[in-house]
Design a protein around this motif. Structure first.
Motif, PDB file in Angstrom:
ATOM      1  N   LEU A 207       0.822  -1.208   0.000  1.00  0.00           N
ATOM      2  CA  LEU A 207       0.000   0.000   0.000  1.00  0.00           C
ATOM      3  C   LEU A 207       0.864   1.270   0.000  1.00  0.00           C
ATOM      4  CD1 LEU A 207      -2.539  -1.347   2.608  1.00  0.00           C
ATOM      5  CD2 LEU A 207      -2.878  -1.155   0.139  1.00  0.00           C
ATOM      6  N   THR A 208       1.402   1.599  -1.174  1.00  0.00           N
ATOM      7  CA  THR A 208       2.147   2.857  -1.310  1.00  0.00           C
ATOM      8  C   THR A 208       1.704   3.537  -2.602  1.00  0.00           C
ATOM      9  OG1 THR A 208       3.962   1.991  -2.634  1.00  0.00           O
ATOM     10  CG2 THR A 208       4.212   1.822  -0.250  1.00  0.00           C
ATOM     11  N   ILE A 209       1.942   4.831  -2.663  1.00  0.00           N
ATOM     12  CA  ILE A 209       1.546   5.589  -3.856  1.00  0.00           C
ATOM     13  C   ILE A 209       2.353   5.120  -5.075  1.00  0.00           C
ATOM     14  CG2 ILE A 209       3.141   7.544  -3.669  1.00  0.00           C
ATOM     15  CD1 ILE A 209       0.740   9.397  -4.155  1.00  0.00           C
ATOM     16  N   LEU A 210       3.615   4.657  -4.841  1.00  0.00           N
ATOM     17  CA  LEU A 210       4.450   4.194  -5.961  1.00  0.00           C
ATOM     18  C   LEU A 210       3.813   2.947  -6.594  1.00  0.00           C
ATOM     19  CD1 LEU A 210       8.069   4.509  -4.456  1.00  0.00           C
ATOM     20  CD2 LEU A 210       6.819   6.158  -5.816  1.00  0.00           C
ATOM     21  N   ASN A 211       3.390   2.004  -5.740  1.00  0.00           N
ATOM     22  CA  ASN A 211       2.761   0.788  -6.268  1.00  0.00           C
ATOM     23  C   ASN A 211       1.416   1.107  -6.926  1.00  0.00           C
ATOM     24  OD1 ASN A 211       4.707  -1.210  -5.539  1.00  0.00           O
ATOM     25  ND2 ASN A 211       4.098  -0.923  -3.414  1.00  0.00           N
TER      26      ASN A 211
END
Ligand code: UD1
Ligand code: MG
Length: 499
Positions: free
Chosen positions: A452-456
């Protein structure tokens, strides 16, 4: 730069000269110091490259130190009027009476707070401090700053937006809570940059966009304020801190840009976050500052289920590097082992399952892994088997439909996810914020999900892209959010505040 420094009469011009000098010094010092850092063991492995090479880490230390030296050398300039006043008796007395001691105290306390965070970042890079210990430290490092704020400004009220004024009045005095809020701002600014990290150039890239947004915002205020207004002084103060920061960050980014020759380490993340918190607090625009942190706020909220361990959180959540394609893909966290357990969803047992925590196991450390550490990536389209909903279409029975939907959102008896984690997974999947791979046999048991990250999340939406383009995408998102922030702060604000 020499000409600027020798001919300049106002502190801002001197600050610009110092900032350029700081940038050039950072840029030239980093290659010279790389070998020394490697020898000292300050190094890290670039996770997203074909050949796993080791490069110097913690180069934020160099940027942070050059920044501090620059600011120390700059200290006398805002007070030049008092230094250059004539030395006869009357002027001496006037000097003592009018010298802005509180302004100097603010400047020194701000530097003390930034220096503390550079030190903490360095300690984290060397000792890998545990999250539970390092989490509150920025609030402690901001105490000198808050003390200076209390003595000088001491404003603890917030202006209530016009629509809420009939209920709450024009101002709310938060009292000591305001200081708690500012301590939280310091914690958020530092850690939010550190968790939006892990690909070449992304930490410095996002910080540069935020810093430029702050500088532009300051200039807008200085331009539009009537001469002598207090806002000019506070925004000038903010510029004095942010311009040298932009200088050293640019010098660092040249070496940290893809393919990175150095890593910046936690030192830079904490240094950057604290610099932003300092200007937000002392220039009294912490709400505007948070507007420039929209992507970081989103990334923090998205990360919260993993940070608070509702869902397992691996050591690294950076996107996975695909060696074959040389592209980045979303990394995944293992939620459960692939086993042949048939979940029991017979209606008679539904109610008992709701209250039954038996069998809903806590997270075991061994269940956490990172795909980029070697596990093969699951084929997204083939493996993502959602629970069948054909029964719903075939039957018009409302009760059955509701029960089936309930089943879909009900934790499995033997899942390793806690019940709260299970709900998080389902909600995030429904919102399209993660991709979940289910047990192929039953299609019900979640086995893996994207971190759960903005990059993923960007990778989920764009498909695989190169590491460099992913960093550029993050910077574009950050830039667009800054545009939204400017629109809210300078246009929409007229609808909610008297400006
Ligand atoms: C935070 C994140 C972690 C992420 C890491 C990447 C959380 C809770 N923690 O942890 O998920 O993986 O940052 O920095 O979200 N690295 C690269 N390429 C880069 C930058 C870093 O491969 O461009 C790797 C290197 O191996 C480097 C390591 O990341 O040694 C640094 O990680 P560190 O800063 O120690 O991780 P955390 O801040 O604890
Ligand atoms: Mg880090």
């Amino acid at each position: 730069v020499f000409i600027i420094l020798t001919t300049a009469h106002d502190p801002l011009t001197v600050n610009v000269g110092f900032s350029i000098l700081a940038g050039i010094t950072t840029w030239s010092a980093i290659p010279a110091l790389s070998e020394i850092f490697l020898k000292a063991g300050l190094k890290g492995m670039d996770l997203s490259k074909r050949t796993k090479h080791i490069i110097p880490e913690c180069m934020g230390m160099v940027a942070g130190l050059i920044y501090l030296v620059t600011m120390f050398m700059f200290i006398p300039f805002p007070f030049m009027t008092w230094f250059t006043a004539s030395n006869d008796g009357d002027h001496q007395e006037l000097k003592l009476l009018t010298f802005p001691n509180l302004k100097l105290a603010e400047l020194l306390s701000a530097l003390l707070s930034i220096q503390s965070m550079v030190f903490l970042g360095f300690a984290d890079d060397v000792l890998d401090i545990r999250w539970r210990f390092k989490m509150p430290l920025p609030a402690i490092a901001s105490i000198p700053l808050l003390m200076a704020y209390w003595v000088h400004l001491g404003v603890t009220y917030i202006v209530v937006p016009i629509p809420l004024r009939p209920i709450l009045g024009q101002l709310i005095d938060l009292g000591p809570l305001y200081y708690v809020y500012m301590g939280m701002v310091a914690i958020f600014c530092t850690h939010s940059i550190n968790i939006m990290a892990g690909i070449n150039g992304v930490e410095v890239g996002q910080s540069l966009v935020i810093a430029c947004s702050i500088a532009i915002n300051d200039m807008i205020f200085i331009q539009s304020a009537s001469s002598g207004a207090p806002a000019i002084e506070t925004h000038l103060f903010s510029l004095y801190f942010i311009l040298p920061f932009i200088g050293v960050s640019l010098g660092l980014l040249i070496h940290n840009w893809y393919p990175s020759k150095v890593f910046i380490g936690d030192t830079y993340c904490y240094f950057a976050g604290m610099t932003f918190a300092v200007v937000g607090i002392l220039a009294h625009y912490s709400k505007t500052l948070l507007l420039f942190f929209i992507p970081q706020i989103f990334n923090f909220l998205l990360s919260a289920p993993q940070l608070f361990r509702l869902i397992p959180c691996p050591r690294h959540r950076v996107p996975r590097y695909n060696r074959q394609t040389n592209l980045m893909e979303p990394s995944r966290v293992v939620l459960d082992e692939e086993e042949d357990l048939e979940p029991d969803f017979s209606n008679s047992k539904l109610d008992s399952k709701l209250g039954n925590r038996q069998g809903v196991l806590g997270r075991s450390a061994s269940s956490v892994s990172l795909s980029s550490a070697g596990a093969t990536a699951p084929d997204a389209d083939e493996s993502h088997t959602k629970p069948s909903s054909s029964a719903i279409g075939e039957s018009n029975n409302l009760l059955l439909t509701t029960t089936t939907l309930l089943q879909d959102f009900r934790p499995l008896k033997n899942s390793k996810l806690k019940r709260s984690g299970w709900y998080c997974v389902k909600i995030l999947e429904t919102l399209g914020l993660t991709h979940v791979r289910y047990d192929a046999k039953t299609g019900k048991r979640p086995l893996e999900m994207t971190n759960l990250t903005i990059l993923n999340l960007i990778l989920l939406k764009t498909g695989p892209i190169s590491e460099r383009n992913l960093t550029i995408s993050v910077m574009v998102v950050q830039f667009c959010c800054s545009m939204v922030a400017f629109f809210i702060r300078h246009r929409l604000v007229a609808f909610v505040y008297d400006v």
